[in-house]
Enzyme design. Structure first.
Site, PDB file in Angstrom:
ATOM      1  N   SER A   1       0.775  -1.115   0.007  1.00 22.35           N
ATOM      2  CA  SER A   1      -0.093   0.069   0.172  1.00 22.35           C
ATOM      3  C   SER A   1       0.875   1.215   0.133  1.00 22.35           C
ATOM      4  CB  SER A   1      -0.713  -0.080   1.073  1.00 22.35           C
ATOM      5  OG  SER A   1      -0.295   0.779   2.143  1.00 22.35           O
ATOM      6  N   LYS A   2       0.215   2.255  -0.383  1.00 21.98           N
ATOM      7  CA  LYS A   2       1.235   3.722  -0.347  1.00 21.98           C
ATOM      8  C   LYS A   2       1.603   4.147   0.800  1.00 21.98           C
ATOM      9  CE  LYS A   2      -3.083   6.430  -0.504  1.00 21.98           C
ATOM     10  NZ  LYS A   2      -3.873   7.214  -1.530  1.00 21.98           N
ATOM     11  N   ARG A   3       0.678   3.341   2.165  1.00 24.22           N
ATOM     12  CA  ARG A   3       1.288   3.820   3.323  1.00 24.22           C
ATOM     13  C   ARG A   3       2.001   2.734   4.185  1.00 24.22           C
ATOM     14  NH1 ARG A   3      -3.899   5.222   3.047  1.00 24.22           N
ATOM     15  NH2 ARG A   3      -4.107   7.539   2.777  1.00 24.22           N
ATOM     16  N   ASP A   4       2.765   1.888   3.167  1.00 26.30           N
ATOM     17  CA  ASP A   4       3.814   1.157   3.572  1.00 26.30           C
ATOM     18  C   ASP A   4       4.734   1.748   4.590  1.00 26.30           C
ATOM     19  OD1 ASP A   4       4.841  -1.679   3.433  1.00 26.30           O
ATOM     20  OD2 ASP A   4       6.905  -0.450   2.947  1.00 26.30           O
TER      21      ASP A   4
END
Ligand code: GLU
Length: 512
Positions: A269-272
């Site tokens: 995810s882009k919030r990794d």
């Protein structure tokens, strides 16, 4: 059938920053096009106005430019024979409506007048009847307000009155849909699994399903490579081509595997939280006020970034890992793209940058790092010194911007020394050795790495001290820190005067 010219497209929606997964889709398309001497097109799929994000399109273009995977046709890259390449502009020209009307006319699509309340009710009804996946389909459509249930007259009246409506695909109740995917092989789905997808929305905008098909046909796309998340919609797409009578114009499909989180559990995810960027360039999301750092700003070379990306889902068939873009163009093939998801590996990602850092000529690295060093020290350095610094320190660094932190002592004479090492190694005997080495080095005419090393060893031997006992202490005396590149090479670079000065400072400060 004659071979089609290879024409592929990257078709992002400008709904946010371009995630690295999107860059990988673009990269595979680019490599495939170049390998086959074909065209690589950028099409902007902006039909969902509610999700449109200002700046996203420009971001996509800049990202592709930075990565060096530039389309030769399309938005931001000089357009081409099929302009415009933005779907909102194509809609203005009535391109999609024409196809939707064709489908209605041939009885494969229909008008649906249901309000959102009616749709909600339908869903609730189906849920109450324990239907596993409630959807608008061959069964439920019979209970709804659409041109398959209303009389021709009623439909005409509603249309004439401008009643809001959509156009839906009329999916058959129970039919086998078979299609071939280059990566997954033959896929068979029963049409009962497929819903009556909306093709044209009530605002006249096409949905992705209709728009991308119309554009792929009109832009003569030969292969459609896209994320795995589109696989479930592919059966509906097959039907659309069939009902348009344009199956011969259908691109070959290739659904690319997902990029997974480092632990393999779920989609990246882009919030990794791995500490590495998820976006190619810095991205600021205006809607959520979130900022994301980019690979570029983190200090990655674009070559390293795409080398890492290509191996997420593709393999060359051997153990090689480092490839230039030109090499990739030669060896890339869709047959070597895996079905299984590819795990993102943050450590390996840094490793790639390190490899490219090591490959960079010192002359280039020196000029990259010069502004940082001159700003930090307020001094000017000649190219030779900076090149020497880069040659020695780059073995230890993953990024150019780490080099200062790793080796600021090349530029700043130490005024403090690693206390741990002093505690462990400093005593009367080792201090007297350092004093003696200082004297012997002073006598050297040639202050080369070989000479200084020989001197150090000879002095230690003469005094009966093992070099292992004192090497690190000697290093600390010269650099202030306990680890780093080959010490004698650094001393050669510093020169005799600076090296002796450092030893004098240390000797004055070392207390036993
Ligand atoms: N607009 C779609 C996306 O952003 C494109 C999918 C495709 O390549 O067909 O995922």
């Amino acid at each position: 059938m004659s071979e089609r010219r290879v024409r592929v497209r990257f078709a992002p929606s400008p709904t946010g920053g371009l995630h690295m997964g999107g860059v990988r889709v673009a990269l595979f398309n680019y490599l495939f096009a170049k390998k086959h001497g074909g065209d690589f097109i950028l099409r902007i799929e902006d039909t969902d106005q509610t999700r449109y994000v200002k700046g996203a399109e420009e971001y996509i273009i800049n990202s592709l430019k930075w990565c060096g995977i530039e389309p030769n046709e399309g938005v931001g890259f000089g357009d081409g024979p099929h302009a415009p390449y933005r779907q909102s502009e194509r809609k203005e020209k009535g391109i999609y409506k024409k196809y939707a009307d064709m489908l209605v006319k041939s009885g494969h699509a229909y008008y649906a007048f249901d309000t959102s309340e009616e749709l909600d009710e339908m869903r609730k009804r189906l849920e109450a009847a324990k239907v596993a996946a409630p959807q608008y389909n061959a069964v439920s459509r019979q209970t709804m307000r659409n041109s398959t249930t209303l009389s021709e007259d009623e439909v005409k009246k509603l249309l004439d009155a401008g009643t809001p409506h959509v156009i839906r695909l009329k999916v058959p109740r129970n039919e086998e849909i078979r299609f071939h995917d280059i990566i997954r092989g033959w896929v068979v789905v029963n049409s009962s699994q497929v819903d009556d997808k909306v093709l044209l929305k009530s605002d006249g905008m096409p949905t992705y399903h209709l728009a991308h098909i119309v554009d792929d046909i009109e832009m003569e796309i030969s292969h459609a490579m896209r994320g795995e998340e589109w696989l479930p919609s592919a059966p509906a797409h097959i039907l659309i081509y069939r009902y348009l009578g344009m199956e011969d114009k259908m691109p070959q499909l290739a659904h690319l595997p997902l990029i997974l989180k480092p632990d393999g559990n779920g989609k990246l995810s882009k919030r990794d939280k791995s500490g590495l960027p998820m976006f190619p360039l810095n991205w600021f999301d205006e809607r959520t006020n979130e900022s994301y750092i980019g690979y570029r700003e983190h200090g990655f070379f674009p070559e390293a970034f795409i080398n890492m990306l290509v191996l997420l889902g593709w393999n060359p068939g051997n153990n090689e890992e480092l490839f230039t873009k030109d090499e990739l163009i030669k060896i890339f093939s869709l047959e070597r793209v895996n079905k299984a998801g590819a795990k993102f590996d943050p450590e390996k990602t840094k490793w790639f940058n390190q490899q490219y850092l090591r490959k960079r000529p010192d002359t280039e690295l020196a000029e990259m790092i010069r502004p940082v060093i001159e700003e930090k020290t307020g001094k000017k350095y000649d190219a030779k010194f900076l090149e020497g610094f880069c040659r020695l320190i780059k073995e230890k660094a993953h990024f150019v911007n780490e080099m200062w932190d790793l080796g600021s002592y090349f530029f700043i004479t130490p005024t403090s020394w690693d206390a741990e090492v002093l505690k462990k190694r400093l005593n009367e005997q080792t201090l007297s050795l350092i004093k003696q080495v200082r004297q012997d080095l002073a006598a050297l005419a040639d202050f080369t790495a070989v000479e200084t090393e020989n001197t150090f060893k000879a002095t230690a031997e003469k005094m009966g001290i093992g070099t292992g006992q004192v090497m690190q202490l000697f290093r600390v005396a010269i650099t202030g820190v306990g680890g780093g590149p080959v010490l004698f090479e650094m001393m050669e670079l510093f020169g005799k005067e600076e090296s002796l000065k450092r030893l004098d400072n240390a000797i004055a400060a070392f207390k036993v």
